[in-house]
Write a protein that holds these residues in place. Structure first.
Motif, PDB file in Angstrom:
ATOM      1  N   GLU A 181      15.293  83.537 -26.066  1.00 50.60           N
ATOM      2  CA  GLU A 181      15.850  83.858 -26.954  1.00 50.60           C
ATOM      3  C   GLU A 181      16.816  83.077 -26.350  1.00 50.60           C
ATOM      4  OE1 GLU A 181      14.939  85.007 -23.802  1.00 50.60           O
ATOM      5  OE2 GLU A 181      15.712  86.915 -22.363  1.00 50.60           O
ATOM      6  N   ASP A 182      16.749  81.859 -26.091  1.00 52.65           N
ATOM      7  CA  ASP A 182      17.617  80.359 -26.602  1.00 52.65           C
ATOM      8  C   ASP A 182      16.573  80.219 -27.936  1.00 52.65           C
ATOM      9  OD1 ASP A 182      18.552  80.731 -24.282  1.00 52.65           O
ATOM     10  OD2 ASP A 182      17.319  78.858 -23.497  1.00 52.65           O
TER      11      ASP A 182
ATOM     12  N   ALA B 136      16.081  82.334 -29.935  1.00 46.14           N
ATOM     13  CA  ALA B 136      15.382  82.942 -31.937  1.00 46.14           C
ATOM     14  C   ALA B 136      17.549  83.245 -32.216  1.00 46.14           C
ATOM     15  CB  ALA B 136      15.069  84.346 -30.672  1.00 46.14           C
ATOM     16  N   ALA B 137      17.710  83.349 -31.103  1.00 45.15           N
ATOM     17  CA  ALA B 137      19.578  83.740 -31.402  1.00 45.15           C
ATOM     18  C   ALA B 137      20.766  82.575 -32.693  1.00 45.15           C
ATOM     19  CB  ALA B 137      20.712  83.433 -30.523  1.00 45.15           C
TER      20      ALA B 137
END
Lengths: 432, 432, 432, 432
Positions: B27-28, B30-31
């Motif tokens: 997630e880190d 991809a954002a």
């Protein structure tokens, strides 16, 4: 309902949320495609926040929040609880991770079950309605997970397919209102009628069902669960009118497009006309016009679905319409949108006369979302649930294929701004 | 450089990108926290796209793209290659996953190595400059991964610490320009001098180094690598001036804040004054004023760093300044920003007289980012690399703690809009 | 200059402002077409404010403002004087009326003349430079009245003709720099050469004038008037280059349009490319493409002028170009924009070699608007005149048909953002 | 009504528009303070356009437009007539001048009178309803002239006083519905009751008037004039409720402000809460808080009025409220806004029980602006008058001090977005 029955229902609804995430990666669950949508992970966390804040904090002996920082982080809009984290930035919350959120869910689930297990009759009477409210709230977010993830995946040029199996229209319709027992005759009949939906005449044989003038009663008044905005039950006078037996289909809507409907101002509310021109909108959301890309050149109209991109299904109810488009289509046909009172009265009185009352698409009404006469929000912070949104939104009735079975009711008031399109929204025609 | 030496360098730089991701979740990676920043995963993919598009597509026998859809998806801004995916929506590309991107990287890496392995002298002469360009490009994105992820984590109220170990100021400074051999005397001396940086007088003893009037030569003219925007080497006349031996420190900048600098229009360019009022800016990015939250109430000024939130380090060079703030501070002290020619001439001629030329912060200059006399972009689509951004941006010189060791040069021209703050940007004073 | 000569010059410049308003109604003088433009009435008031604030307030015995409220109302951007009225709302100041403003002008004019009349030598030495600055300031606003009213009238579908007679290109060029006596040889030659401008070869015979490498001196250093941003005179090294003898004509620019220049990204700075697509720009401001309306269908390209709409004059210098368009055109021809130092050195050294140095269009340069080495703003609030705008603007050189005769100089630095098009702006090509 | 009576009424209404402009300069009549407001000159022209387009063009023998360009220029929003001039740019139409517009008015007036004069019975029957519609339309614009010019003057720091004398509350109320004869009993009673308004108990004695549950009839059904949106007359069921005898006063509203109402989210619709924070709204439009400027420091609350700035009149009905503020105030008192059906039924049945039904302020209702059952827009382009705005607006009932005497009716439906504040808008409380 007994404590153990409620616990079983609690486990079932909570498990259903998790089940929706099959086939999604942690990234899929963390991203936010627009301010109106939220990440799936946020939905999982927020529904957990709801139980911790409104059930455990008030009723758990020796309550202490497991994650104090989550109180602001996963508050949606309850000002009485404190300043929520900025809505448009939910996709930036890469921490806590999906695993962290799941651990928190497990912890809260266990504490809710312990609370139910140890509750005496008075305690049960106090917490059961809040837990039921939390479950209904969670089911609303289950539908939002479907619509929000669909919107996210649709932004990706790879048009990824989500291996999500939703119930058929018939299955959702059949189970509607099957949840808590309810003595209201209309509601039972509505539920039963949904089971007959598959046997209803096909859309090509759409009929007008005449409805007489007179006083009807609408709104929630029985013993089962309902949101505060469905009450109180009250009287409404309706002039004579007629409602269509079926929802408008995608094929019928395509006729409107082919007739030039998006280029003719006379069908549109002024605000809708400005909107389609400003946003360059020429068809429902997720539709792909012939020639828009290589894949569609030879194939005619296509649409992005939960199974990826595929040819448009003209027989299905038209979906992903804004209220402006629904209104314009109705005007083009010489009809209009029904009011919510017309819809509810018909659905309660003659459920077997109509197809797709629930289980297909939410149906835009002409009714602004306003309080019923005598409306009283729930007490405390929970009272912010519904009432404070009663401006510049329109009521939708019915229920969609993404509505969890048993969640909708004939008195159910869904609501969105007229410009919203990413929900499963269509229309049923009415006329005077 | 031999093919095997280049292959080794290739492996080293590519591995360094992956190493940056330790401690980050999918997630880190991809954002995307703002349109100016990109997800770490996107950086990994885009640098791979660069090698596939500009090296393999032109030189690999029987080239076929492994993922045709990635050609548009991970194109940054090369119009000649086709329409890139919308920059502001990079955070919505949850597919391909981080694993998928890593597999693609591995595939492209293997093909680059095979290409090098099988190249004859003529082929090597053709591909080596492109591979070197790709590696320099990848190092630029390594710094962006650090700045973009830092910006993302800073949005999170949890203020997560990223367990990333960057080289010390001294280590980065020492290795600057150590990469490809370079006969330019200035560059060698610059590199050597950086090793002495730690021995330079501490900031409290900042001195003015006088520089005489006269013609200097700046820009790249030697055999080593440089970007097209550093050439050609050319003559510039400088009037007499002086440059500060050290960068401005956070403690010195704090004096400006405490003296009311953000409330006094006379120090600010008109555009900067409008900007700080519109954006409600009262200190450098990532600084936390005393009393802004519970943690800072008792502690004085704090700052968000790669290690989480901690007390402000007043002795370190001030960092995360916009060009407007750098300019206002300089004016407040009665000094000004140096031009890029002043900076480069001094750094080349007297590298041992200055501390923190590289390895600490990029240093804003007064020079608009413009073409040098005789500037010629590289041929083909690669020519879009630099030249088309030569408007409304300002040149920064030096190199930061996040600049990969060996990447910067005395002739290096970094550039950002005057409002950019999320890079590691500070300033060195000059005066006439 | 004697007091009576200055008084005569004062009367002449002030009268010239009023003369511009012939043929305009009070409404024409009050409306504001965009935030960058101001109403003509506001220009009349603001230039009066300048004299009252910077001359009378400091030097008039027993000064009292005739209209205290005007001090904020007609302050443009001098923060040291107090908060100015919001720029974008100047068109809402229907009071004071045009007559009221004219009465105020008359009052201030009389007081300035009394001040001059009664001044001893020391007093005259103190006020004369401020009055001269006020007159130069007023002349700048005279050009703005022309460009701002033209922009306003262009918004009106009636395309009204403004019966304004501007001097010919030759007349403006001839009188350039004829105002205060000036010993600088270059300036005198420049002025003289302008008189020969009409004899210059026609644009179809455009030649490249070669200019050698070497140190040149630019900037203001002589005794005559100049704005603070033109000083100090200083040395610049120029590499060898060439400048075009004439400005680019509208006909030549039309070739760029017809060759598809607005649809080809390779000619454009990235920011310019985004700008023309976002704003749907396909030709210079005020041009009307064939077929855009009934009048142009049969006529080919037309343009909106001070005399209404008429066929495009292909032989005239192209005008109303943004800096982005000027840069793109230059790149399309394989040339580039000159720097301001190249322009000034050439205009000073070889004024008779170039046509249209002044009197036709302001000429975009590649030079960002920055302080000269050793720049010092004027003391006090007047120091906000120029320096605080030295970011994200580009220098234009020369002078247009709307520049008051005698106002421009070879050292004159006009400046606008790269996106500005409503001024009389064109270009002269350069190449290495 | 006879042709000569209609001609007399025509002359009277047209003259009333011109009379409003006394005390205004041409600039005052030409400026536009915001996109929602229009210049007074535009109102004069547009109402003339209405008569030329909808009366003369259809019915004048040998019709030719006197000014063809005006057809687009002064079209407001009738898409069927062609593309209107951009609404937000009406303030840029400095041509035609106010005199030109007045000449056009005179020409159209003369032609309308000639048409009436020469009409036989059939022709009169065809044109009379259109002329009456044009007059009612003109009266609406008369009120907009007052509100729009007031808004314009309020932007001016000089706070100019407009020497406009409006009828008193009592006079407007007394004459309401006195225009065309009307057999509807309710309307006559309403008109009569208004005459008694001055005799109503003062606001300090506000009472709750109880209203029983039951079916009521609302909407226009009689022979007199009404807009299409007031029809058809239809039945509505109302639950029992009560309405306040008087409107809320400014003094009462001030209590809400002093109690901190603008800082307490619980009184506000979510959209209203976001709105007051985004726009920094802390009191009704045109109110000036103590200490906001020098004049108010010693005086307490002040307000900008048609007579300039003066102390707030606490006894007058609160005015210039948005719908959000009206709703929040009602909730703070434990009451709610009435529905339009409640309002109309009460005003028709018990006109003498209520003060300030008309003649003071328009009263926000809780009713979204929607079509009545069986609503049919007028045929042709005139049908765009009302129906296409039936979304995201709220109905206001009553009439203000700026409503021309005789213009309002008990069935009259005024409508504005919930954020509108520049109209003369207040509220009357209701409760269940």
């Amino acid at each position: 309902m007994t404590a153990s029955a409620l616990a079983a229902r609690f486990r079932g609804v909570r498990a259903a949320s998790r089940a929706l995430l099959r086939g999604l990666s942690p990234e899929d669950c963390a991203a936010q495609s627009m301010p109106d949508a939220s990440p799936a992970k946020w939905h999982l966390a927020h529904t957990t926040w709801f139980f911790e804040t409104f059930v455990l904090e008030a009723h758990e002996p020796g309550f202490a929040p497991s994650q104090p920082a989550y109180r602001a982080l996963f508050n949606s809009y309850y000002q009485a609880i404190g300043a929520p984290f900025t809505r448009a930035k939910r996709g930036l919350l890469t921490r806590p991770s999906l695993d962290d959120v799941q651990h928190w869910r497990n912890d809260v689930d266990a504490r809710i079950e312990r609370l139910l297990d140890g509750a005496d009759a008075a305690q049960f009477a106090a917490v059961a309605p809040l837990i039921e409210l939390g479950l209904q709230h969670e089911q609303q977010h289950q539908e939002l997970i479907v619509t929000d993830v669909k919107h996210l995946l649709a932004q990706n040029p790879l048009a990824p397919a989500w291996n999500l199996t939703l119930p058929t229209r018939e299955a959702v319709a059949a189970s509607t209102a099957s949840a808590p027992a309810d003595a209201t005759a209309g509601r039972t009949a509505f539920a039963a009628a949904r089971a007959n939906s598959a046997a209803a005449p096909p859309p090509t044989e759409r009929r007008w069902i005449r409805r007489p003038a007179g006083i009807v009663e609408i709104g929630h008044g029985g013993p089962g669960f309902a949101f505060d905005n469905e009450a109180p039950r009250h009287r409404v006078f309706l002039e004579a009118h007629a409602l269509a037996s079926h929802c408008v289909t995608a094929g019928e809507y395509l006729d409107f497009i082919r007739a030039g409907g998006y280029a003719q101002s006379q069908w549109w509310l002024a605000e809708g006309w400005d909107w389609i021109r400003r946003e360059a909108i020429a068809h429902p959301l997720y539709w792909i016009a012939p020639g828009a890309d290589a894949a569609t050149a030879a194939d005619g109209w296509r649409e992005f679905t939960l199974a990826g991109t595929r040819p448009l299904d003209g027989a299905a109810p038209v979906c992903h319409l804004s209220g402006y488009e629904a209104d314009a289509y109705a005007r083009w046909t010489g009809a209009r949108l029904p009011t919510e009172a017309e819809w509810e009265a018909a659905a309660t009185a003659q459920p077997d006369a109509f197809a797709d009352l629930a289980g297909a698409v939410w149906q835009w009404t002409a009714s602004g979302y306003s309080p019923y006469p005598g409306f009283r929000p729930d007490a405390g912070a929970v009272g912010e649930y519904n009432g404070k949104f009663m401006v510049n939104q329109y009521v939708l009735r019915g229920g969609s294929i993404a509505t969890p079975p048993g969640h909708a009711r004939p008195t159910y008031r869904n609501f969105f701004p007229a410009s919203a399109r990413w929900q499963f929204t269509g229309l049923r025609l009415a006329r005077d």
